[in-house]
Write a protein that holds these residues in place. Structure first.
Motif, mmCIF file in Angstrom:
data_model
loop_
_atom_site.group_PDB
_atom_site.id
_atom_site.type_symbol
_atom_site.label_atom_id
_atom_site.label_comp_id
_atom_site.label_asym_id
_atom_site.label_seq_id
_atom_site.Cartn_x
_atom_site.Cartn_y
_atom_site.Cartn_z
ATOM 1 N N ASP A 5 0.831 -1.205 0.000
ATOM 2 C CA ASP A 5 0.000 0.000 0.000
ATOM 3 C C ASP A 5 0.867 1.258 0.000
ATOM 4 N N THR A 6 2.025 1.214 0.679
ATOM 5 C CA THR A 6 2.943 2.355 0.677
ATOM 6 C C THR A 6 3.534 2.537 -0.708
ATOM 7 N N ARG A 7 3.926 1.446 -1.347
ATOM 8 C CA ARG A 7 4.460 1.525 -2.710
ATOM 9 C C ARG A 7 3.431 2.133 -3.662
ATOM 10 N N SER A 8 2.190 1.708 -3.520
ATOM 11 C CA SER A 8 1.166 2.222 -4.420
ATOM 12 C C SER A 8 0.889 3.700 -4.162
ATOM 13 N N LYS A 9 0.937 4.140 -2.893
ATOM 14 C CA LYS A 9 0.751 5.555 -2.588
ATOM 15 C C LYS A 9 1.879 6.390 -3.186
ATOM 16 N N ILE A 10 3.112 5.925 -3.060
ATOM 17 C CA ILE A 10 4.261 6.643 -3.633
ATOM 18 C C ILE A 10 4.141 6.697 -5.154
ATOM 19 N N LYS A 11 3.740 5.600 -5.767
ATOM 20 C CA LYS A 11 3.565 5.566 -7.223
ATOM 21 C C LYS A 11 2.490 6.561 -7.657
ATOM 22 N N ASN A 12 1.399 6.648 -6.900
ATOM 23 C CA ASN A 12 0.337 7.601 -7.223
ATOM 24 C C ASN A 12 0.827 9.044 -7.113
ATOM 25 N N ILE A 13 1.605 9.343 -6.066
ATOM 26 C CA ILE A 13 2.113 10.704 -5.872
ATOM 27 C C ILE A 13 3.070 11.077 -6.992
ATOM 28 N N THR A 14 4.052 10.215 -7.282
ATOM 29 C CA THR A 14 5.033 10.553 -8.321
ATOM 30 C C THR A 14 4.409 10.570 -9.705
ATOM 31 N N GLY A 15 3.311 9.848 -9.889
ATOM 32 C CA GLY A 15 2.621 9.859 -11.174
ATOM 33 C C GLY A 15 1.616 10.986 -11.301
ATOM 34 N N GLY A 16 1.395 11.726 -10.194
ATOM 35 C CA GLY A 16 0.431 12.821 -10.229
ATOM 36 C C GLY A 16 -1.002 12.356 -10.333
ATOM 37 N N CYS A 26 -5.697 16.135 4.032
ATOM 38 C CA CYS A 26 -4.391 15.811 3.445
ATOM 39 C C CYS A 26 -4.529 15.335 1.998
ATOM 40 N N THR A 27 -5.515 14.483 1.735
ATOM 41 C CA THR A 27 -5.735 14.002 0.366
ATOM 42 C C THR A 27 -6.180 15.144 -0.531
ATOM 43 N N THR A 28 -7.014 16.034 -0.017
ATOM 44 C CA THR A 28 -7.479 17.182 -0.790
ATOM 45 C C THR A 28 -6.303 18.067 -1.200
ATOM 46 N N ILE A 29 -5.413 18.354 -0.248
ATOM 47 C CA ILE A 29 -4.242 19.185 -0.549
ATOM 48 C C ILE A 29 -3.312 18.462 -1.514
ATOM 49 N N ARG A 30 -3.105 17.165 -1.306
ATOM 50 C CA ARG A 30 -2.260 16.364 -2.197
ATOM 51 C C ARG A 30 -2.809 16.419 -3.620
ATOM 52 N N ASN A 31 -4.123 16.253 -3.761
ATOM 53 C CA ASN A 31 -4.753 16.310 -5.085
ATOM 54 C C ASN A 31 -4.599 17.697 -5.706
ATOM 55 N N LEU A 32 -4.737 18.740 -4.884
ATOM 56 C CA LEU A 32 -4.569 20.108 -5.373
ATOM 57 C C LEU A 32 -3.160 20.307 -5.942
ATOM 58 N N LEU A 33 -2.151 19.849 -5.208
ATOM 59 C CA LEU A 33 -0.770 20.000 -5.683
ATOM 60 C C LEU A 33 -0.511 19.156 -6.929
ATOM 61 N N CYS A 34 -1.035 17.923 -6.961
ATOM 62 C CA CYS A 34 -0.844 17.059 -8.143
ATOM 63 C C CYS A 34 -1.504 17.660 -9.375
ATOM 64 N N ALA A 35 -2.655 18.296 -9.183
ATOM 65 C CA ALA A 35 -3.369 18.893 -10.319
ATOM 66 C C ALA A 35 -2.725 20.197 -10.766
ATOM 67 N N SER A 36 -2.045 20.881 -9.855
ATOM 68 C CA SER A 36 -1.519 22.209 -10.156
ATOM 69 C C SER A 36 -0.069 22.223 -10.637
ATOM 70 N N PHE A 37 0.683 21.178 -10.314
ATOM 71 C CA PHE A 37 2.114 21.168 -10.630
ATOM 72 C C PHE A 37 2.502 19.831 -11.239
ATOM 73 N N PRO A 38 3.428 19.852 -12.198
ATOM 74 C CA PRO A 38 3.864 18.599 -12.808
ATOM 75 C C PRO A 38 4.642 17.736 -11.811
ATOM 76 N N THR A 39 4.559 16.433 -11.999
ATOM 77 C CA THR A 39 5.320 15.505 -11.174
ATOM 78 C C THR A 39 6.323 14.773 -12.042
ATOM 79 N N SER A 40 7.302 14.155 -11.400
ATOM 80 C CA SER A 40 8.321 13.428 -12.137
ATOM 81 C C SER A 40 8.813 12.265 -11.301
ATOM 82 N N THR A 41 9.134 11.171 -11.969
ATOM 83 C CA THR A 41 9.671 10.008 -11.266
ATOM 84 C C THR A 41 11.197 9.989 -11.313
ATOM 85 N N THR A 42 11.800 10.986 -11.921
ATOM 86 C CA THR A 42 13.257 11.022 -12.012
ATOM 87 C C THR A 42 13.819 12.144 -11.151
#
Length: 80
Positions: A5-16, A26-42
């Motif tokens: 479950d931790t791996r999947s949460k990290i994958k979701n965050i880095t994938g935006g 916390c999820t609302t803010i996380r979603n706001l940041l993912c929607a507003s800023f690009p993410t990267s896995t590198t």
């Protein structure tokens, strides 16, 4: 080794990936940041560019906290 479950949460965050259905702050803010800023896995060496993004994220987070009255104004004493 991380639990699945931790791996999947990290994958979701880095994938935006936006998490639907969860209503906690916390999820609302996380979603706001993912929607507003690009993410990267590198990992990138552009530290100056990252600091500009962090400054913009700070503005977004402060506005969200102001709009939803999320600031802590009465900290507990050191005995708590």
């Amino acid at each position: 080794m991380l639990p699945n479950d931790t791996r999947s949460k990290i994958k979701n965050i880095t994938g935006g990936i936006i998490i639907e259905g969860s209503q906690d702050t916390c999820t609302t803010i996380r979603n706001l940041l993912c929607a507003s800023f690009p993410t990267s896995t590198t990992v990138k060496d552009d530290f100056q560019g990252k600091s500009v993004i962090k400054e913009r994220q700070t503005v977004v987070l402060e506005k969200f906290c102001n709009d939803h009255d999320l600031w802590i104004t009465d900290f507990p004493g050191e005995n708590r």
